[in-house]
Every structure is written in structure tokens, then in C-alpha cells.
Design a protein around this motif. Structure first.
Motif, PDB file in Angstrom:
ATOM      1  N   ARG A  22       0.826  -1.199   0.000  1.00 42.19           N
ATOM      2  CA  ARG A  22       0.000   0.000   0.000  1.00 42.19           C
ATOM      3  C   ARG A  22       0.864   1.253   0.000  1.00 42.19           C
ATOM      4  NH1 ARG A  22      -4.208   0.817   4.846  1.00 42.19           N
ATOM      5  NH2 ARG A  22      -2.258   1.324   5.916  1.00 42.19           N
ATOM      6  N   THR A  23       1.947   1.250   0.781  1.00 40.60           N
ATOM      7  CA  THR A  23       2.858   2.397   0.814  1.00 40.60           C
ATOM      8  C   THR A  23       3.558   2.586  -0.525  1.00 40.60           C
ATOM      9  OG1 THR A  23       3.242   2.071   3.186  1.00 40.60           O
ATOM     10  CG2 THR A  23       4.860   3.400   1.992  1.00 40.60           C
ATOM     11  N   ILE A  24       4.022   1.472  -1.119  1.00 39.98           N
ATOM     12  CA  ILE A  24       4.728   1.550  -2.404  1.00 39.98           C
ATOM     13  C   ILE A  24       3.812   2.088  -3.501  1.00 39.98           C
ATOM     14  CG2 ILE A  24       5.780   0.152  -4.235  1.00 39.98           C
ATOM     15  CD1 ILE A  24       6.973  -1.631  -2.051  1.00 39.98           C
ATOM     16  N   LEU A  25       2.547   1.651  -3.511  1.00 41.84           N
ATOM     17  CA  LEU A  25       1.602   2.106  -4.539  1.00 41.84           C
ATOM     18  C   LEU A  25       1.279   3.589  -4.409  1.00 41.84           C
ATOM     19  CD1 LEU A  25      -0.874  -0.924  -4.689  1.00 41.84           C
ATOM     20  CD2 LEU A  25       0.927  -0.320  -6.324  1.00 41.84           C
ATOM     21  N   ASN A  26       1.478   4.147  -3.220  1.00 41.70           N
ATOM     22  CA  ASN A  26       1.226   5.577  -3.012  1.00 41.70           C
ATOM     23  C   ASN A  26       2.402   6.452  -3.449  1.00 41.70           C
ATOM     24  OD1 ASN A  26      -1.359   5.265  -1.977  1.00 41.70           O
ATOM     25  ND2 ASN A  26      -0.624   4.998   0.117  1.00 41.70           N
ATOM     26  N   ILE A  27       3.524   5.815  -3.792  1.00 43.87           N
ATOM     27  CA  ILE A  27       4.689   6.571  -4.278  1.00 43.87           C
ATOM     28  C   ILE A  27       4.430   7.004  -5.717  1.00 43.87           C
ATOM     29  CG2 ILE A  27       7.159   6.464  -4.777  1.00 43.87           C
ATOM     30  CD1 ILE A  27       7.410   4.368  -2.555  1.00 43.87           C
TER      31      ILE A  27
ATOM     32  N   GLN B 184       9.240   3.451  -6.873  1.00 39.71           N
ATOM     33  CA  GLN B 184       8.426   2.271  -6.563  1.00 39.71           C
ATOM     34  C   GLN B 184       9.219   0.986  -6.810  1.00 39.71           C
ATOM     35  OE1 GLN B 184       4.818   2.327  -8.845  1.00 39.71           O
ATOM     36  NE2 GLN B 184       3.684   3.520  -7.334  1.00 39.71           N
ATOM     37  N   ALA B 185       9.848   0.906  -7.983  1.00 38.48           N
ATOM     38  CA  ALA B 185      10.617  -0.289  -8.346  1.00 38.48           C
ATOM     39  C   ALA B 185      11.791  -0.492  -7.394  1.00 38.48           C
ATOM     40  CB  ALA B 185      11.115  -0.165  -9.779  1.00 38.48           C
ATOM     41  N   LYS B 186      12.446   0.603  -7.013  1.00 42.19           N
ATOM     42  CA  LYS B 186      13.586   0.514  -6.097  1.00 42.19           C
ATOM     43  C   LYS B 186      13.147   0.036  -4.720  1.00 42.19           C
ATOM     44  CE  LYS B 186      17.532   3.174  -4.415  1.00 42.19           C
ATOM     45  NZ  LYS B 186      18.196   4.514  -4.388  1.00 42.19           N
ATOM     46  N   ALA B 187      12.005   0.552  -4.241  1.00 41.82           N
ATOM     47  CA  ALA B 187      11.490   0.142  -2.927  1.00 41.82           C
ATOM     48  C   ALA B 187      11.092  -1.327  -2.927  1.00 41.82           C
ATOM     49  CB  ALA B 187      10.298   1.018  -2.548  1.00 41.82           C
TER      50      ALA B 187
END
Length: 318
Positions: free
Chosen positions: A225-230, A236-239
Motif C-alpha cells: 500500500r505504501t509503495i503504490l502511493n509513491i 516504486q521499483a527501487k522500494a
């Protein structure tokens, strides 16, 4: 009770099973098995050595990785004596007390590994969801306490399993289904009432691997959910890439475990080979693959390995 764990004056002995349909003296099976154990030892010991000697790896993520490597070593070394005895020396008998000790260590290290995977999921959760608080939350003190709790939980939860089964009478066939001693397999040979043993065994699994898997699932739900909010796709890919190694370790551990649990409960009609291969995969695959996955997917470890190889190259030429 007329049955006991002694037959006359001789102690109770279990008969271990190799691979169904395969001769015990098959060296073509023993050699790959030895290679797997050597690969496991080399991979996990190399990880531990690199994390210990490279100060740039003295971070929470790599401390938890070293705990995972230790758990993998313990899990593999618990099965090593009996598996090599069967395939190298055709020795299939194992004393009752030795079987209980092996069973205890296998299930303890399995519970410890499951706990370490939860700690690693928490590490990724804090790193991605609260990056500014990462160093203040995951302090050295917290990591040491978490490691101690994980270790003590693995020891204490499994101890009653060993105590309970030691008191049970065995009057049926003493032939086990695997090359090592597992609680479910030993319980199958008991001729007394196993309700308490089964209930506690199920409770122990729920309190360890059941809660652990739910915690990992919850952590990754919040991470995704946090990654999709980036906003940035590159970020996003790096996270997400920082989680791939841990996700692989979770899948490598839990898929064979779930498959083995389902087969023990509902797959009694399946051929013995299926039970054997799943049990072997559950205990042998994670310790072998985890170092390979982390070496391949983790940039810092991969770079460290390349540096070591480059140093050895010129030395050999000289």
C-alpha cells in the motif's frame, strides 16, 4: 498400560526410511546429497563471515540475515547425521532418545527460522513505511532483544512436544516415513491416546508459524500500500526490489511447509514418495537456496563476493 518404550531389556529403536523405491546403498543419491549439504555450509558460513568482517553490512537487515543463516545451519545440521548414515552407511536404526532429540532440534530451528522471517518483514516494513525513523526504531538493543525472544520462543514452544511424546507407548510398527524424525511421523506410531499431543502440536504450530505467516502477510499488505502511493515509478521499483530477497525466502520456507502439512492431514492415500520428497524439500531447500537468493539479489553482498573473487584471481596468477 501394557506397552512401554522398551521391548524386554532392549531399548526402543526406530527404523528410518530413505527414498521409497531407492536402494539404501545408492551412491548416486548420496553424492548429490553431500553436495547439497556442502553448498548449504559454504553459502551460510560465507554469509556469516561477510556480515561479520564487512562493517558496511553491520545494519539491522544484515543482522537479521545472519540470524536466518544460523537458523538454516541448525536446521540442516539436525538432519545431516541420519540422512548421511542412511545413504552412505545403510544405517537405518535410531534409538528412541536420539529420535526425540533430533525431532526437537528440527522443530525448534524451524520455529526460529519462522520467527526470523517475521523480524525481517518488520525490518522491511519500517524501512519502506517509516524510512526516517528506521535507525531510531531498529536499534542494536532492539535487534538483540528480538533475537533472544525468537530463540527462546523456538526452544520453549517445542519442548512440551518432546516431553509429551517421550511418555507415550509405542507398540505398533517402528518404521518412520522419512530419513529423520518428525513429530507427526512419530505420533502416527503411538498406540495410546494422542489427543493431548495432537492438540498441543496444533497449538504450537498456530502460535508460531500460523501467527508468523499472518504477521508477514499484514506487513506486506502495508508495504505494498505504501509503495503504490509513491508517485515515481522508479522509486516504486527501487522500494519493491529491496523486498524481493525476503519474499523469496518466505515463499521458499512456507510453500513446502504448507504442502507437507496438507499432505499429512489429507494426503494419506498419496504414494510414500510424495511425503518423502516434500519433507526433504521443507528441510533442505531453504538452507541451500536462501544464501544463493540473497547473494544474487542483494547488491552489497554480490559486490562483496565479486571483490573476494577478484582478489583471489591475481593471487592465483602470481
Amino acid at each position: 498400560m501394557s506397552s512401554s518404550n522398551r521391548t524386554g531389556s532392549s531399548p526402543l529403536t526406530f527404523i528410518l526410511t530413505g527414498i521409497p523405491g531407492l536402494l539404501m546403498s545408492s551412491y548416486w543419491m548420496a553424492l548429490p546429497l553431500c553436495c547439497l549439504y556442502l553448498l548449504m555450509l559454504l553459502g551460510n558460513c560465507t554469509l556469516l563471515w561477510m556480515i561479520r568482517t564487512d562493517h558496511s553490512l553491520h545494519t539491522p537487515m544484515y543482522y537479521f540475515l545472519s540470524m536466518l543463516a544460523l537458523a538454516d545451519l541448525g536446521l540442516s545440521l539436525s538432519t545431516l547425521p541420519t540422512m548421511l548414515a542412511i545413504f552412505w552407511f545403510e544405517s537405518t536404526s535410531l534409538r528412541f532418545e536420539a529420535c526425540i532429540v533430533q525431532m526437537y532440534f528440527i522443530h525448534s530451528f524451524s520455529a526460529i527460522e519462522s520467527g526470523v522471517l517475521v523480524a525481517m518483514a518488520f525490518d522491511r516494513f519500517v524501512a519502506i513505511c517509516y524510512p526516517l525513523r528506521y535507525t531510531s526504531v531498529l536499534t542494536s538493543s532492539l535487534i538483540m532483544k528480538a533475537g533472544g525472544v525468537i530463540f527462546m520462543r523456538g526452544i520453549c514452544v517445542v519442548l512440551p512436544v518432546a516431553v509429551l511424546i517421550k511418555k507415550m507407548p509405542f507398540c505398533r510398527s517402528h518404521v518412520l516415513s522419512h530419513s529423520f524424525c518428525l513429530h507427526q511421523d512419530m505420533l502416527r506410531l503411538v498406540c495410546g491416546d494422542v489427543k493431548v499431543n495432537s492438540l498441543y502440536g496444533l497449538t504450537a504450530v498456530i502460535l508460531t508459524k500460523g501467527l508468523d505467516s499472518l504477521t508477514i502477510l499484514l506487513s506486506y499488505t502495508m508495504i505494498i500500500r505504501t509503495i503504490l502511493n509513491i508517485v515515481s515509478q522508479e522509486t516504486q521499483a527501487k522500494a519493491f526490489s529491496t523486498c524481493i530477497s525476503h519474499l523469496c525466502a518466505v515463499l521458499i520456507f512456507y510453500i513446502p511447509l504448507i504442502g507437507l502439512s496438507i499432505i499429512h492431514r489429507f494426503g494419506k492415500h498419496l504414494p510414500p514418495l510424495t511425503h518423502t520428497l516434500l519433507a526433504d524439500a521443507y528441510l533442505l531447500v531453504p538452507p541451500v537456496l536462501n544464501p544463493l537468493v540473497y547473494s544474487w539479489k542483494t547488491k552489497q553482498i554480490r559486490r562483496r563476493i565479486l571483490i573476494l573473487l577478484c582478489r583471489k584471481g591475481p593471487q592465483q596468477q602470481v
